[in-house]
Design an enzyme around this catalytic site. Structure first.
Site, PDB file in Angstrom:
ATOM      1  N   ILE A 270       7.557   6.927  17.134  1.00 26.98           N
ATOM      2  CA  ILE A 270       7.189   7.633  15.904  1.00 26.98           C
ATOM      3  C   ILE A 270       5.918   8.454  16.078  1.00 26.98           C
ATOM      4  O   ILE A 270       5.873   9.630  15.732  1.00 26.98           O
ATOM      5  CB  ILE A 270       7.008   6.632  14.736  1.00 26.98           C
ATOM      6  CG1 ILE A 270       8.230   5.726  14.578  1.00 26.98           C
ATOM      7  CG2 ILE A 270       6.679   7.386  13.447  1.00 26.98           C
ATOM      8  CD1 ILE A 270       9.500   6.418  14.100  1.00 26.98           C
TER       9      ILE A 270
ATOM     10  N   ARG B 201       0.238  14.346  13.122  1.00 26.56           N
ATOM     11  CA  ARG B 201       0.821  14.089  11.806  1.00 26.56           C
ATOM     12  C   ARG B 201       0.887  15.353  10.942  1.00 26.56           C
ATOM     13  O   ARG B 201       0.259  15.463   9.909  1.00 26.56           O
ATOM     14  CB  ARG B 201       0.081  12.958  11.115  1.00 26.56           C
ATOM     15  CG  ARG B 201       0.171  11.688  11.956  1.00 26.56           C
ATOM     16  CD  ARG B 201      -0.508  10.521  11.340  1.00 26.56           C
ATOM     17  NE  ARG B 201       0.264  10.012  10.209  1.00 26.56           N
ATOM     18  CZ  ARG B 201      -0.168   8.997   9.453  1.00 26.56           C
ATOM     19  NH1 ARG B 201      -1.338   8.454   9.713  1.00 26.56           N
ATOM     20  NH2 ARG B 201       0.548   8.569   8.454  1.00 26.56           N
TER      21      ARG B 201
ATOM     22  N   ARG C  47      -4.695  10.539   4.568  1.00 25.42           N
ATOM     23  CA  ARG C  47      -3.642  11.538   4.718  1.00 25.42           C
ATOM     24  C   ARG C  47      -2.624  11.475   3.601  1.00 25.42           C
ATOM     25  O   ARG C  47      -2.031  12.480   3.225  1.00 25.42           O
ATOM     26  CB  ARG C  47      -2.906  11.304   6.044  1.00 25.42           C
ATOM     27  CG  ARG C  47      -3.681  11.511   7.270  1.00 25.42           C
ATOM     28  CD  ARG C  47      -2.779  11.232   8.417  1.00 25.42           C
ATOM     29  NE  ARG C  47      -1.396  11.546   8.089  1.00 25.42           N
ATOM     30  CZ  ARG C  47      -0.916  12.784   7.987  1.00 25.42           C
ATOM     31  NH1 ARG C  47      -1.741  13.783   8.144  1.00 25.42           N
ATOM     32  NH2 ARG C  47       0.330  12.993   7.692  1.00 25.42           N
TER      33      ARG C  47
ATOM     34  N   CYS D 258      -5.030  12.292  12.502  1.00 22.89           N
ATOM     35  CA  CYS D 258      -5.772  11.036  12.375  1.00 22.89           C
ATOM     36  C   CYS D 258      -5.631  10.346  13.737  1.00 22.89           C
ATOM     37  O   CYS D 258      -5.010  10.863  14.656  1.00 22.89           O
ATOM     38  CB  CYS D 258      -5.222  10.192  11.237  1.00 22.89           C
ATOM     39  SG  CYS D 258      -3.708   9.377  11.650  1.00 22.89           S
TER      40      CYS D 258
ATOM     41  N   ARG E 178      -8.600  -0.454   4.794  1.00 21.61           N
ATOM     42  CA  ARG E 178      -7.743   0.579   4.214  1.00 21.61           C
ATOM     43  C   ARG E 178      -6.394  -0.009   3.827  1.00 21.61           C
ATOM     44  O   ARG E 178      -5.746   0.493   2.916  1.00 21.61           O
ATOM     45  CB  ARG E 178      -7.510   1.712   5.227  1.00 21.61           C
ATOM     46  CG  ARG E 178      -8.746   2.535   5.501  1.00 21.61           C
ATOM     47  CD  ARG E 178      -8.374   3.780   6.234  1.00 21.61           C
ATOM     48  NE  ARG E 178      -7.226   4.417   5.600  1.00 21.61           N
ATOM     49  CZ  ARG E 178      -6.453   5.301   6.220  1.00 21.61           C
ATOM     50  NH1 ARG E 178      -6.708   5.647   7.450  1.00 21.61           N
ATOM     51  NH2 ARG E 178      -5.437   5.850   5.602  1.00 21.61           N
TER      52      ARG E 178
ATOM     53  N   LYS F 181       0.843  -1.202   0.000  1.00 17.52           N
ATOM     54  CA  LYS F 181       0.000   0.000   0.000  1.00 17.52           C
ATOM     55  C   LYS F 181       0.883   1.260   0.000  1.00 17.52           C
ATOM     56  O   LYS F 181       0.682   2.176  -0.785  1.00 17.52           O
ATOM     57  CB  LYS F 181      -0.878   0.020   1.246  1.00 17.52           C
ATOM     58  CG  LYS F 181      -1.547   1.357   1.525  1.00 17.52           C
ATOM     59  CD  LYS F 181      -2.443   1.328   2.748  1.00 17.52           C
ATOM     60  CE  LYS F 181      -1.705   1.531   4.025  1.00 17.52           C
ATOM     61  NZ  LYS F 181      -1.386   2.924   4.362  1.00 17.52           N
ATOM     62  N   ASN F 182       1.916   1.257   0.870  1.00 16.27           N
ATOM     63  CA  ASN F 182       2.708   2.479   1.045  1.00 16.27           C
ATOM     64  C   ASN F 182       3.754   2.675  -0.040  1.00 16.27           C
ATOM     65  O   ASN F 182       4.524   3.633   0.011  1.00 16.27           O
ATOM     66  CB  ASN F 182       3.356   2.481   2.440  1.00 16.27           C
ATOM     67  CG  ASN F 182       2.290   2.645   3.508  1.00 16.27           C
ATOM     68  OD1 ASN F 182       1.135   2.970   3.202  1.00 16.27           O
ATOM     69  ND2 ASN F 182       2.641   2.399   4.752  1.00 16.27           N
TER      70      ASN F 182
ATOM     71  N   ASP G 125       4.503   0.398  12.097  1.00 21.45           N
ATOM     72  CA  ASP G 125       3.319  -0.247  11.508  1.00 21.45           C
ATOM     73  C   ASP G 125       3.188  -1.711  11.923  1.00 21.45           C
ATOM     74  O   ASP G 125       2.198  -2.350  11.588  1.00 21.45           O
ATOM     75  CB  ASP G 125       3.364  -0.158   9.980  1.00 21.45           C
ATOM     76  CG  ASP G 125       3.179   1.272   9.514  1.00 21.45           C
ATOM     77  OD1 ASP G 125       3.410   1.535   8.322  1.00 21.45           O
ATOM     78  OD2 ASP G 125       2.832   2.121  10.342  1.00 21.45           O
TER      79      ASP G 125
HETATM   80  C1  EPZ Z   1       4.206   6.872   6.506  1.00 18.72           C
HETATM   81  O1  EPZ Z   1       3.405   7.884   7.063  1.00 18.72           O
HETATM   82  C2  EPZ Z   1       3.297   5.664   6.335  1.00 18.72           C
HETATM   83  N1  EPZ Z   1       2.216   6.004   5.402  1.00 18.72           N
HETATM   84  C3  EPZ Z   1       2.728   5.244   7.685  1.00 18.72           C
HETATM   85  O2  EPZ Z   1       1.958   4.073   7.466  1.00 18.72           O
HETATM   86  C4  EPZ Z   1       3.894   4.911   8.611  1.00 18.72           C
HETATM   87  O3  EPZ Z   1       3.384   4.581   9.884  1.00 18.72           O
HETATM   88  C5  EPZ Z   1       4.828   6.126   8.736  1.00 18.72           C
HETATM   89  O4  EPZ Z   1       5.275   6.517   7.406  1.00 18.72           O
HETATM   90  C6  EPZ Z   1       6.058   5.838   9.576  1.00 18.72           C
HETATM   91  O5  EPZ Z   1       6.748   4.754   9.037  1.00 18.72           O
HETATM   92  C7  EPZ Z   1       2.484   6.004   4.078  1.00 18.72           C
HETATM   93  O6  EPZ Z   1       3.591   5.743   3.639  1.00 18.72           O
HETATM   94  C8  EPZ Z   1       1.331   6.342   3.177  1.00 18.72           C
HETATM   95  P1  EPZ Z   1       6.165  10.215   8.671  1.00 18.72           P
HETATM   96  P2  EPZ Z   1       3.971   9.406   7.128  1.00 18.72           P
HETATM   97  O7  EPZ Z   1       6.049  11.483   7.907  1.00 18.72           O
HETATM   98  O8  EPZ Z   1       4.870   9.653   5.998  1.00 18.72           O
HETATM   99  C9  EPZ Z   1       6.392  13.579  11.998  1.00 18.72           C
HETATM  100  C10 EPZ Z   1       0.128   2.636   7.720  1.00 18.72           C
HETATM  101  O9  EPZ Z   1      -0.325   2.064   8.717  1.00 18.72           O
HETATM  102  N2  EPZ Z   1       6.285  14.564  10.893  1.00 18.72           N
HETATM  103  O10 EPZ Z   1       7.314   9.308   8.381  1.00 18.72           O
HETATM  104  O11 EPZ Z   1       2.785  10.295   7.326  1.00 18.72           O
HETATM  105  C11 EPZ Z   1       5.119  12.753  12.152  1.00 18.72           C
HETATM  106  O12 EPZ Z   1       4.186  13.430  12.971  1.00 18.72           O
HETATM  107  C12 EPZ Z   1       0.562   4.083   7.809  1.00 18.72           C
HETATM  108  O13 EPZ Z   1       0.285   2.099   6.593  1.00 18.72           O
HETATM  109  C13 EPZ Z   1       6.339  15.927  11.190  1.00 18.72           C
HETATM  110  O14 EPZ Z   1       6.440  16.321  12.343  1.00 18.72           O
HETATM  111  O15 EPZ Z   1       4.823   9.378   8.457  1.00 18.72           O
HETATM  112  C14 EPZ Z   1       5.644  11.499  12.806  1.00 18.72           C
HETATM  113  O16 EPZ Z   1       5.748  11.717  14.211  1.00 18.72           O
HETATM  114  C15 EPZ Z   1       0.257   4.675   9.163  1.00 18.72           C
HETATM  115  N3  EPZ Z   1       6.247  16.832  10.168  1.00 18.72           N
HETATM  116  C16 EPZ Z   1       7.044  11.334  12.222  1.00 18.72           C
HETATM  117  O17 EPZ Z   1       7.390  12.614  11.666  1.00 18.72           O
HETATM  118  C17 EPZ Z   1       6.136  16.436   8.857  1.00 18.72           C
HETATM  119  O18 EPZ Z   1       6.088  17.314   7.953  1.00 18.72           O
HETATM  120  C18 EPZ Z   1       7.139  10.299  11.106  1.00 18.72           C
HETATM  121  O19 EPZ Z   1       6.070  10.542  10.216  1.00 18.72           O
HETATM  122  C19 EPZ Z   1       6.092  15.041   8.574  1.00 18.72           C
HETATM  123  C20 EPZ Z   1       6.178  14.130   9.603  1.00 18.72           C
END
Ligand code: EPZ
Length: 429
Positions: free
Chosen positions: A338, A122, A93, A117, A408, A22-23, A316
């Site tokens: 995370i 996020r 998202r 979410c 999802r 998916k990702n 995840d």
């Molecule tokens: C990706 O989300 C995945 N989704 C998530 O999978 C996964 O849990 C996550 O990466 C971590 O591995 C997809 O790839 C579509 P991040 P993402 O940006 O990119 C903070 C699932 O279950 N952050 O790596 O949204 C954020 O709050 C989903 O399949 C900022 O502060 O996650 C978090 O604490 C859930 N500012 C950390 O970084 C930003 O601009 C990591 O988030 C961006 C992120």
């Protein structure tokens, strides 16, 4: 509304095939916005709600999309608007992934703020900061990100935090920028490599994907290509836990083992035997190979888990492994580094008899003899998978509501478990 009913106690056995990641599929579909001409054919696309959402998003912009089975053919030569409306973005998202490609190809974008979410706020500040460094002008008003840009410029971008979709968004934007972009402290997830390989097939000049520094040399235009999405490592990890928690013996036919180091090492430490049945080819590390999973011996080992960016233990997989740990005698400490709110499954597991104490981003799990089936409610995608795994091992019947969370990210999850011998079905309420 639909629910899933599981009657526990069956040992899983047989073979299962996981779907496309998916990702990986989500950024790959967004990347088709970068192709000025030609069609992009994506294969091994999973049948998931989130995929349907991003397809509706691109179709709403004027993309021509044909879908048959796991194949998507997308042409974005006729895009006539650059809008990503709230109605769609609020359900997923990852819609934010269209922002970079839209600004890079069309110089404009109007994308709804994703909003938080269940698992956390996020924010997307790092996406926006990087795009502004590349010359985009970005305003946020009435819940929308309004972006304008001439041709984006290469920039030296250092992420304060490792962000997966932030890395993907800026890698896609940089592919058409004027000049060279460095992404430092970039995320190293395998899905980012999958995206970079596809972008290179479209004509992009990218190196360093999979390391902390990715260097992108912008080109004038990109064209469509054919690409096969990698197998879903989190779905594979979920089935590994299903084998362990049910004391079963299964083969996952297309395991992207090279993308699961952090998970495999922990599951082996717990006491699972994870045996590749063929060697994976060095030149295709993200491809799937058959892997057999069963318990090495009857007693499993409690241990501590700390979720980290790749190649650490993935957030995840946290809910799924916590479920396994609730039945292992001893004390396990889980640190979720995370996301700030990714323990919602704890309250449901407690209703099934688990002994878990949450203190901020730490969960202390004390193993119990058994879990008992109960009505439970899914709160987010991976929590719902964890609750079903708990139902596989619990005494009696577990009924999980709000199954849309599961759909999802998992395609036909209960059907695959039933084929492995689980007593499970989906009902409409
Ligand atoms: C990706 O989300 C995945 N989704 C998530 O999978 C996964 O849990 C996550 O990466 C971590 O591995 C997809 O790839 C579509 P991040 P993402 O940006 O990119 C903070 C699932 O279950 N952050 O790596 O949204 C954020 O709050 C989903 O399949 C900022 O502060 O996650 C978090 O604490 C859930 N500012 C950390 O970084 C930003 O601009 C990591 O988030 C961006 C992120």
């Amino acid at each position: 509304m639909e629910s899933i009913i599981v009657k526990g106690g069956r040992k899983l056995s047989g073979e299962v095939t996981v779907g496309g990641a998916k990702n990986s599929a989500l950024p790959l579909i967004a990347a088709t916005l970068l192709a000025e001409n030609g069609r992009t054919l994506l294969e091994n696309i999973p049948d998931l709600r989130d995929i349907n959402t991003i397809i509706r998003l691109l179709a709403g912009m004027g993309a021509e999309i044909t879908r048959s089975e796991g194949k998507l053919e997308i042409s974005t030569t006729a895009i006539d608007n650059c809008q990503a409306p709230y109605e769609l973005v609020k359900t997923m998202r990852a819609s934010i992934l269209v922002l970079g490609p839209l600004l890079a190809r069309f110089g404009e974008a109007r994308v709804s703020l994703p909003g938080g979410c269940a698992i956390g706020a996020r924010p997307i500040n790092l996406h926006i900061k990087g795009l502004e460094q590349m010359g985009a002008e970005i305003e946020v008003e009435h819940g929308y990100i309004i972006g304008k840009a001439g041709r984006l410029k290469g920039a030296d971008i250092s992420f304060d935090l490792t962000t997966v979709t932030g890395t993907e968004n800026l890698m896609m934007a940089a592919a058409l920028a004027d000049g060279v972009t460095h992404l430092r402290n970039a995320a190293r997830e395998p899905e980012i490599i999958d995206l970079a390989v596809c972008l290179r097939k479209m004509g992009a000049k990218i190196e360093g994907d999979g390391t902390h520094t990715i260097i992108i040399t912008g080109v004038e235009k990109l064209t469509g290509c054919e690409y096969q999405v990698m197998p879903d490592r989190i779905e594979a990890g979920t089935f590994m836990v299903a084998a362990g928690i049910s004391d079963g013996d299964i083969v996952i036919k297309n395991t992207p083992l090279a993308a699961l180091d952090g998970v495999v090492s922990k599951l082996q430490e717990i006491g699972l035997e994870i045996e590749p049945l063929t060697k994976f080819s060095e030149d295709q590390p993200l491809a799937g190979i058959p892997v057999r999973i069963r318990r090495r011996n009857s007693t499993l080992q409690a241990l501590d888990i700390k979720t980290m960016p790749y190649p650490g233990f993935p957030t995840d997989m946290q809910a799924q492994v916590m479920t396994l740990l609730t039945l292992i005698s001893g004390t396990s400490v889980i640190s979720e580094t995370i996301f700030e709110n990714r323990f919602m499954h704890v309250f449901e597991l407690q209703r099934m008899g688990a002994d878990i104490e949450v203190d901020g981003r730490t969960a202390i799990v004390r193993g119990v003899e058994k879990l008992s089936g109960a009505p439970v409610m899914a709160s987010d995608l991976r929590a719902s998978a964890g609750l079903i795994l708990a139902g596989l091992a619990a005494e009696g019947e577990t009924v999980m509501s709000r199954v849309y969370h599961l759909d999802r990210g998992y395609s036909g999850f209960e059907k695959k478990l039933k084929a492995l011998g689980a007593n499970i079905k989906r009902i409409k309420e």
